[in-house]
Design a protein around this motif. Structure first.
Motif, PDB file in Angstrom:
ATOM      1  N   HIS A 247       0.806  -1.199  -0.111  1.00 25.55           N
ATOM      2  CA  HIS A 247      -0.131   0.035   0.165  1.00 25.55           C
ATOM      3  C   HIS A 247       0.797   1.198   0.105  1.00 25.55           C
ATOM      4  N   TYR A 248       0.340   2.068  -0.754  1.00 28.39           N
ATOM      5  CA  TYR A 248       1.318   3.502  -0.811  1.00 28.39           C
ATOM      6  C   TYR A 248       0.165   4.523  -0.862  1.00 28.39           C
ATOM      7  N   PHE A 249       0.794   5.547   0.212  1.00 30.80           N
ATOM      8  CA  PHE A 249      -0.279   6.749   0.570  1.00 30.80           C
ATOM      9  C   PHE A 249       0.538   7.888   0.262  1.00 30.80           C
ATOM     10  N   CYS A 250      -0.277   9.036  -0.217  1.00 29.08           N
ATOM     11  CA  CYS A 250       0.246  10.208  -0.441  1.00 29.08           C
ATOM     12  C   CYS A 250      -0.637  11.376  -0.024  1.00 29.08           C
ATOM     13  N   LYS A 251      -0.107  12.383   0.397  1.00 27.74           N
ATOM     14  CA  LYS A 251      -0.705  13.535   0.629  1.00 27.74           C
ATOM     15  C   LYS A 251      -0.482  14.527  -0.378  1.00 27.74           C
ATOM     16  N   MET A 252      -1.266  15.257  -1.258  1.00 26.86           N
ATOM     17  CA  MET A 252      -1.234  16.115  -2.160  1.00 26.86           C
ATOM     18  C   MET A 252      -0.764  17.527  -1.869  1.00 26.86           C
ATOM     19  N   ASP A 253       0.156  18.078  -2.630  1.00 28.62           N
ATOM     20  CA  ASP A 253       0.504  19.417  -2.439  1.00 28.62           C
ATOM     21  C   ASP A 253       0.422  19.980  -3.625  1.00 28.62           C
ATOM     22  N   PHE A 254      -0.599  20.649  -3.921  1.00 25.00           N
ATOM     23  CA  PHE A 254      -1.172  21.204  -5.424  1.00 25.00           C
ATOM     24  C   PHE A 254      -0.197  22.590  -5.610  1.00 25.00           C
ATOM     25  N   GLU A 255      -0.054  23.398  -4.722  1.00 25.30           N
ATOM     26  CA  GLU A 255       0.452  24.565  -4.703  1.00 25.30           C
ATOM     27  C   GLU A 255       1.894  24.284  -5.597  1.00 25.30           C
TER      28      GLU A 255
END
Length: 150
Positions: free
Chosen positions: A125-133
């Motif tokens: 499993h891979y989890f990521c938090k997006m940083d759109f900026e």
């Protein structure tokens, strides 16, 4: 079915036309049990039982348009305001998670704008938090538990 890297959840099964089907609580119907569906159903249980996401905010296998093409996402968790909290891509256990898998979910997320991404084949499993900026993502150990935003 193959043992996956999830807790042992309880599922409902039935035989249908000499094929095994598994009950999908979100779609409220039995689905033919393929290796990818096995992963998808474990992910749904993980979201419901481990992360405490409400069933009403989870959506499974819906179509979306990307550059004029119709694609299907595996699982989405919505925020209460209708924006997308988590986008999840499920692969069968024998499929290796590769850069191509991340490219696929990244393309979907250009349209969906989910805050978190999960990619899994049930074993990894891979989890990521997006940083759109800054147009990048940060890998996480796990997804956050559900929190009601007031």
């Amino acid at each position: 079915m193959q043992q996956l890297n999830f807790p042992n959840f309880v599922f409902r099964f039935k035989n249908s036309e000499n094929k095994v089907a598994i009950f999908d609580e979100i779609r409220k119907k039995f689905m033919i049990l393929t290796p990818e569906e096995w992963v998808r159903q474990n992910v749904v249980r993980f979201l419901l039982e481990e992360k405490k996401y409400p069933k009403s905010l989870i959506n499974v296998e819906k179509a979306l348009k990307i550059n004029g093409l119709t694609k299907r996402y595996d699982v989405v968790v919505f925020n209460n305001d209708g924006s997308i909290l988590v986008l999840i891509e499920c692969k069968a256990p024998e499929i290796k998670i590769s850069q191509t898998t991340f490219d696929q979910i990244a393309r979907y997320n250009l349209t969906l704008k989910a805050e978190y991404l999960m990619v899994t084949n049930g074993l990894k499993h891979y989890f990521c938090k997006m940083d759109f900026e800054n147009e990048k993502y940060q890998f996480l150990e796990n997804l956050p538990e559900f929190q009601t935003k007031f």
